[in-house]
Design an enzyme around this catalytic site. Structure first.
Site, mmCIF file in Angstrom:
data_model
loop_
_atom_site.group_PDB
_atom_site.id
_atom_site.type_symbol
_atom_site.label_atom_id
_atom_site.label_comp_id
_atom_site.label_asym_id
_atom_site.label_seq_id
_atom_site.Cartn_x
_atom_site.Cartn_y
_atom_site.Cartn_z
ATOM 1 N N SER A 11 20.672 116.014 -13.237
ATOM 2 C CA SER A 11 21.095 117.230 -13.933
ATOM 3 C C SER A 11 21.912 118.057 -12.951
ATOM 4 O O SER A 11 21.782 117.884 -11.729
ATOM 5 C CB SER A 11 19.833 118.004 -14.352
ATOM 6 O OG SER A 11 20.163 119.334 -14.668
ATOM 7 N N TYR A 43 11.541 121.354 -12.460
ATOM 8 C CA TYR A 43 12.546 120.475 -13.089
ATOM 9 C C TYR A 43 13.699 120.240 -12.120
ATOM 10 O O TYR A 43 14.102 119.092 -11.865
ATOM 11 C CB TYR A 43 13.042 121.108 -14.393
ATOM 12 C CG TYR A 43 14.120 120.315 -15.101
ATOM 13 C CD1 TYR A 43 13.793 119.247 -15.920
ATOM 14 C CD2 TYR A 43 15.472 120.650 -14.956
ATOM 15 C CE1 TYR A 43 14.787 118.512 -16.579
ATOM 16 C CE2 TYR A 43 16.459 119.929 -15.603
ATOM 17 C CZ TYR A 43 16.113 118.865 -16.418
ATOM 18 O OH TYR A 43 17.095 118.144 -17.060
HETATM 19 P P1 NAP Z 1 14.554 115.243 -25.202
HETATM 20 O O1 NAP Z 1 15.355 115.144 -26.455
HETATM 21 O O2 NAP Z 1 13.531 116.315 -25.054
HETATM 22 O O3 NAP Z 1 13.892 113.819 -24.916
HETATM 23 C C1 NAP Z 1 13.032 113.632 -23.845
HETATM 24 C C2 NAP Z 1 12.404 112.256 -23.959
HETATM 25 O O4 NAP Z 1 11.464 112.097 -22.885
HETATM 26 C C3 NAP Z 1 11.641 112.090 -25.268
HETATM 27 O O5 NAP Z 1 11.808 110.753 -25.703
HETATM 28 C C4 NAP Z 1 10.209 112.343 -24.816
HETATM 29 O O6 NAP Z 1 9.239 111.733 -25.623
HETATM 30 C C5 NAP Z 1 10.225 111.703 -23.445
HETATM 31 N N1 NAP Z 1 9.087 112.149 -22.633
HETATM 32 C C6 NAP Z 1 8.846 113.408 -22.182
HETATM 33 N N2 NAP Z 1 7.669 113.432 -21.535
HETATM 34 C C7 NAP Z 1 7.157 112.167 -21.591
HETATM 35 C C8 NAP Z 1 5.965 111.559 -21.124
HETATM 36 N N3 NAP Z 1 5.028 112.256 -20.477
HETATM 37 N N4 NAP Z 1 5.764 110.239 -21.357
HETATM 38 C C9 NAP Z 1 6.686 109.517 -22.025
HETATM 39 N N5 NAP Z 1 7.831 110.036 -22.502
HETATM 40 C C10 NAP Z 1 8.061 111.350 -22.283
HETATM 41 O O7 NAP Z 1 15.517 115.426 -23.928
HETATM 42 P P2 NAP Z 1 16.996 114.935 -23.594
HETATM 43 O O8 NAP Z 1 17.845 116.140 -23.524
HETATM 44 O O9 NAP Z 1 17.375 113.780 -24.439
HETATM 45 O O10 NAP Z 1 16.765 114.479 -22.071
HETATM 46 C C11 NAP Z 1 16.932 113.150 -21.616
HETATM 47 C C12 NAP Z 1 17.183 113.205 -20.117
HETATM 48 O O11 NAP Z 1 18.418 113.886 -19.862
HETATM 49 C C13 NAP Z 1 16.108 113.962 -19.334
HETATM 50 O O12 NAP Z 1 15.862 113.297 -18.117
HETATM 51 C C14 NAP Z 1 16.761 115.305 -19.072
HETATM 52 O O13 NAP Z 1 16.237 115.914 -17.905
HETATM 53 C C15 NAP Z 1 18.215 114.898 -18.903
HETATM 54 N N6 NAP Z 1 19.222 115.951 -19.102
HETATM 55 C C16 NAP Z 1 19.459 116.461 -20.337
HETATM 56 C C17 NAP Z 1 20.429 117.431 -20.509
HETATM 57 C C18 NAP Z 1 20.742 118.019 -21.853
HETATM 58 O O14 NAP Z 1 21.594 118.937 -21.949
HETATM 59 N N7 NAP Z 1 20.130 117.568 -22.938
HETATM 60 C C19 NAP Z 1 21.169 117.891 -19.412
HETATM 61 C C20 NAP Z 1 20.908 117.359 -18.147
HETATM 62 C C21 NAP Z 1 19.931 116.375 -18.018
HETATM 63 P P3 NAP Z 1 8.626 112.441 -26.964
HETATM 64 O O15 NAP Z 1 9.625 112.189 -28.042
HETATM 65 O O16 NAP Z 1 7.356 111.718 -27.152
HETATM 66 O O17 NAP Z 1 8.452 113.898 -26.641
#
Ligand code: NAP
Length: 248
Positions: free
Chosen positions: A155, A168
């Site tokens: 990130s 985070y």
């Molecule tokens: P999201 O929609 O909240 O999805 C997060 C995923 O991680 C979900 O599938 C969730 O499962 C899973 N997860 C969380 N805790 C878990 C656990 N204890 N055990 C197993 N699975 C778990 O988030 P996203 O935005 O797609 O994020 C994906 C990645 O991109 C992350 O690493 C995040 O830090 C990174 N990121 C995102 C952004 C952004 O703008 N979206 C920017 C920079 C980096 P559940 O469905 O069961 O909750």
């Protein structure tokens, strides 16, 4: 190579077996479907099985290679669980060509002075220690591939320590470090490349939680950022390792 605008051949991932963590939602669900649409057999890893089943059904009804569901809670899983994971994947697939570490916990958006130890521990466990344990256990399976790719998810706050991002941000600095250490250990002695992707602002549940006042229609959707995921997962990125790249 302009990897943000990479145009993948339709058979890019044919014959590959690729595991995606956090495949139930957001970027992970779209990455899993995208990899499948380019020919991969995907292993959908996550903790919420009904959501994983929805992704499974989408892949199956599109006629892409049949995926597999691997339920795992990254907060609670032990080293033994990852050893069992190796055994089960080895038995079923015999190799692993790709591992996308995508699952992540946001934790609190609050000053370090107020940060709860329990939240700190949970975020570091899911975002760092689980990645370490899974990578360590699955390395011998990735070694069985002719050309394997490990992708970590970073990130912008994993590169600059911005206020109120707490565990985070610190977990993402650690992820960048783990990716570099591993890439340098494997370079020249292995067919495994190791890189980080920074998705950038992307319309997901995590983004909405982190930025509740933001108009979601102003930011990219996960489908928009897939070119870099495909580039790093497919063989066109052979020789690229130890990089941290921006998906937008
Ligand atoms: P999201 O929609 O909240 O999805 C997060 C995923 O991680 C979900 O599938 C969730 O499962 C899973 N997860 C969380 N805790 C878990 C656990 N204890 N055990 C197993 N699975 C778990 O988030 P996203 O935005 O797609 O994020 C994906 C990645 O991109 C992350 O690493 C995040 O830090 C990174 N990121 C995102 C952004 C952004 O703008 N979206 C920017 C920079 C980096 P559940 O469905 O069961 O909750």
């Amino acid at each position: 190579m302009d990897s943000q605008n990479y145009s993948a051949p339709q058979d890019l991932l044919t014959g590959k077996v690729i595991a995606v963590t956090g495949a139930s939602d957001g970027i992970g669900a779209v990455a899993a479907k995208t990899f499948a649409s380019f020919g991969a057999t995907v292993i959908l890893m996550g903790r919420t099985v009904p959501k994983l089943e929805k992704v499974y059904d989408d892949i199956e009804s599109a006629g892409w290679p049949q995926p597999a569901i691997y339920p795992i809670c990254l907060e609670g899983a032990s080293e033994k669980d990852y050893e069992d994971m190796y055994d089960r994947l080895e038995e079923t697939f015999g190799k692993l060509d790709g591992l996308l570490h995508n699952a992540g916990e946001l934790g609190q958006r609050t000053p370090i002075a107020n940060y709860k130890l329990s939240t700190w521990q949970k975020v570091l466990q899911v975002n760092v220690t689980a990645e370490f344990m899974m990578t360590k256990a699955l390395l011998p399976l990735l070694e069985k591939s002719d050309s394997a790719s490990i992708i970590f998810t970073t990130s912008g706050v994993g590169r600059v320590g911005k206020p109120f991002w707490g565990a985070y941000a610190i977990s993402k600095f650690a992820t960048e470090g783990m990716s570099q250490v591993l890439a340098n250990e494997l370079e020249g002695i292995s067919n495994i490349r190791v890189n980080c992707i920074n998705p950038g602002a992307t319309r997901t549940r995590m983004r909405a939680t982190a930025f509740p006042a933001e108009d979601p229609s102003t930011i990219k959707i996960p489908e928009d950022i897939m070119p870099l995921y495909l580039y790093l997962m497919g063989n066109d990125s052979e020789g690229i390792t130890g990089q941290s790249m921006d998906a937008q």
